[in-house]
Enzyme design. Structure first.
Site, PDB file in Angstrom:
ATOM      1  CB  CYS A 190      53.939 133.482  35.653  1.00 36.05           C
ATOM      2  SG  CYS A 190      54.366 135.020  36.671  1.00 36.05           S
ATOM      3  NE  ARG A 212      58.978 133.776  30.712  1.00 35.94           N
ATOM      4  CZ  ARG A 212      59.617 134.036  29.637  1.00 35.94           C
ATOM      5  NH1 ARG A 212      60.666 132.894  29.323  1.00 35.94           N
ATOM      6  NH2 ARG A 212      59.728 135.118  29.130  1.00 35.94           N
ATOM      7  CB  ILE A 269      53.707 137.230  27.332  1.00 33.49           C
ATOM      8  CG1 ILE A 269      52.663 136.052  27.794  1.00 33.49           C
ATOM      9  CG2 ILE A 269      52.709 138.306  26.357  1.00 33.49           C
ATOM     10  CD1 ILE A 269      51.705 135.365  26.572  1.00 33.49           C
ATOM     11  CB  VAL A 270      57.107 140.233  27.096  1.00 32.37           C
ATOM     12  CG1 VAL A 270      58.255 141.368  26.871  1.00 32.37           C
ATOM     13  CG2 VAL A 270      55.756 140.962  26.791  1.00 32.37           C
ATOM     14  CG  ASN A 289      50.829 136.951  37.760  1.00 34.12           C
ATOM     15  OD1 ASN A 289      50.736 136.722  36.365  1.00 34.12           O
ATOM     16  ND2 ASN A 289      49.414 136.865  38.361  1.00 34.12           N
ATOM     17  CB  VAL A 318      31.644 131.989  23.776  1.00 35.93           C
ATOM     18  CG1 VAL A 318      31.327 133.073  24.675  1.00 35.93           C
ATOM     19  CG2 VAL A 318      31.405 130.644  24.506  1.00 35.93           C
TER      20      VAL A 318
END
Length: 501
Positions: free
Chosen positions: A2, A50, A53-54, A74, A256
């Site tokens: 976040c 936010r 993720i969890v 964060n 990439v």
């Protein structure tokens, strides 16, 4: 993952609440899923954007705890499960891993923060005026601060601060916490070596890395891997692919480069060997030049080497964000296992290599980790760095210099390569080191372009300015873009400016 914003003031006013909201709005890209804020007593405001993720359903922040504690954080706490077992005096109310950090603070105070294993930056407060800001030991997650009058402002990125405050912005130092009463206090060093037995060293290196990579897959969403085709990211992909196969799933990998670049070819070979679901982003000179303003504004740096690697990372993050919300990367391996050529050319004496590795590990927060965090979070993507797990760093920095010297064939990181024999094809396992900006083809596009675009006179004038300190025409071009994005930031003042208590 976040973006966080906070302020602490001895004499608050209603205008500071609006200041916090404005700061939070400037880093909304770091957390597009949700936003929360709270005024804690009369002296503190906490804000949070936010990226879920969890604890997807109940992990909104600011988090609340006993005795009026509130916190924004964060990052990811990888030993959350172990901490919950040990903190029996705390009633957990969410599934968020960040709540274990709040529990430590509420029960044991800031001196317990060294028990956190992960990447994190946090601000927490109580209604009676207590306040703390802190950052993980390596500075994997960013935090900046500024003191204006009797107010301290905190944010995840420099761009959050308004123009009239930017002159005072500094990087909050890793491994430290700050309170109004005690000032800045160090709770952890970047490197804390331990003794390593001489036998079975390669097996132990493999074991500690496998364990870290598996723990870094902790998430309630799918996690992918940035796969450049180099040794470090290929090891991460190999372990992650094995773990996903155990779960009956297939790992997603992302690479990439320019058409025909060596990284793309090596990544394809590794992905085919590992059986991953592989995705590629291919860019050309026009796309690279067009993206530069956004890249530099995002990375908040004008270091030429950093920007050359950030440009391909920008396209890579853009690609990955369409498929997953979190990725693992190989950041930190070169600093731990002596992957750069200059380590061996300039620091051959016994003990010299160890000291230089310790120095560069301690500087990662202002270089590669800054690029890694900013470019991914600009696309709402979380990047995790399993090589920089505390257990891995402790093990790697405890190895004797002899283990990290060049092999008989002059190839770097031979110890790490031998540790993962059989996990990758030999052509990838023993592929020589290429800087990401070089292997992806970005350097061949960008450096010649700016050599043509910037004049010798412009460079001479810039070099005469002691505040600018540019080293090349390319870097001067990036400095100008940096100035447009952050006009009042003093580029060389965003290292630690506040003395330790």
């Amino acid at each position: 993952m976040c973006g966080i914003v906070a302020w602490y003031s001895q004499s608050t006013g209603p205008e500071l609440v609006e200041t916090g909201r404005e700061m939070l709005s400037r880093i909304v890209h770091r957390g597009p899923d949700d936003s929360g804020q709270t005024l804690v007593g009369e002296r503190t405001w906490l804000g949070h954007n936010r990226l879920s993720i969890v604890g997807l359903e109940d992990g909104a922040q600011p988090l609340e705890g006993p005795r009026g504690w509130a916190m924004v954080c964060n990052g990811e706490i990888y030993n959350d499960a172990q901490l919950r077992e040990s903190l029996s005096g705390f009633r957990f109310g969410t599934g968020s891993d960040n709540e274990s950090a709040l529990a430590l603070l509420a029960l044991h105070g800031p001196r317990a923060l060294d028990r956190l294993q992960g990447m994190w930056a946090l601000c927490a407060a109580t209604p009676d005026g207590r306040f703390i800001a802190a950052r993980d030991r390596l500075g994997i997650k960013p935090l900046y601060w500024a003191k204006v009058g009797d107010t301290h402002l905190f944010a995840s990125e420099m761009r959050a601060f308004s123009l009239d405050v930017q002159h005072a912005v500094a990087a909050f130092p890793p491994g430290c916490w700050w309170t109004p009463e005690d000032g800045l206090v160090r709770f952890a060093e970047a490197v804390t070596p331990a003794e390593v037995r001489a036998d079975a060293v390669e097996q132990r290196t493999r074991d500690v890395l496998v364990d870290s990579i598996r723990r870094h897959l902790m998430a309630d969403v799918e996690v992918g891997v940035f796969l450049s085709g180099g040794l470090d990211s290929s090891i991460v992909a190999a372990v992650a692919a094995d773990e996903y196969a155990r779960r009956g799933a297939r790992l997603k990998t992302f690479s990439v480069g320019t058409t025909g670049s060596p990284d793309l070819a090596a990544a394809r070979e590794a992905a085919e060997f590992l059986g991953t679901e592989h995705h590629e982003a291919v860019f050309d000179a026009a796309q690279a030049i067009d993206a530069l303003e956004d890249v530099i504004a995002s990375v908040e740096s004008y270091d030429a080497g950093l920007i050359r690697s950030a440009v391909p990372n920008w396209f890579l993050a853009e690609l990955a964000a369409r498929h997953v919300k979190a990725v693992l990367t190989g950041e930190g391996a070169d600093e731990l296992f002596a992957g750069y050529g200059y380590y061996h050319e300039q620091h051959p004496a016994p003990g010299e290599l160890r000291r230089e590795l310790e120095r560069t590990v301690g500087l990662l927060h202002g270089l590669n980790l800054q690029r890694c965090d900013r470019v991914t979070m600009a696309h709402g993507l979380e990047a995790r760095v399993p090589f920089l797990d505390t257990a891995v760093v402790t093990h790697a920095m405890s190895l004797p210099d002899e283990v990290k010297l060049l092999g008989e064939d002059g190839i770097e990181k031979s110890h790490l390569r031998r540790a993962f024999t059989g996990w990758l094809p030999d052509s990838v396992l023993w592929r020589r080191k290429l800087e990401f900006g070089t292997g992806s083809g970005a350097q061949d596009l960008l450096t010649p372009y700016w050599e043509r675009q910037v004049s010798d006179d412009d460079l001479a004038v810039a070099r005469a300015d002691t505040d600018t300190q540019v080293r090349s025409k390319e870097e001067l071009a990036y400095y100008r873009a940096f100035r447009r994005a952050l006009p009042e930031i003093r580029p060389h003042s965003v290292l630690t400016r506040f003395a330790l208590a």
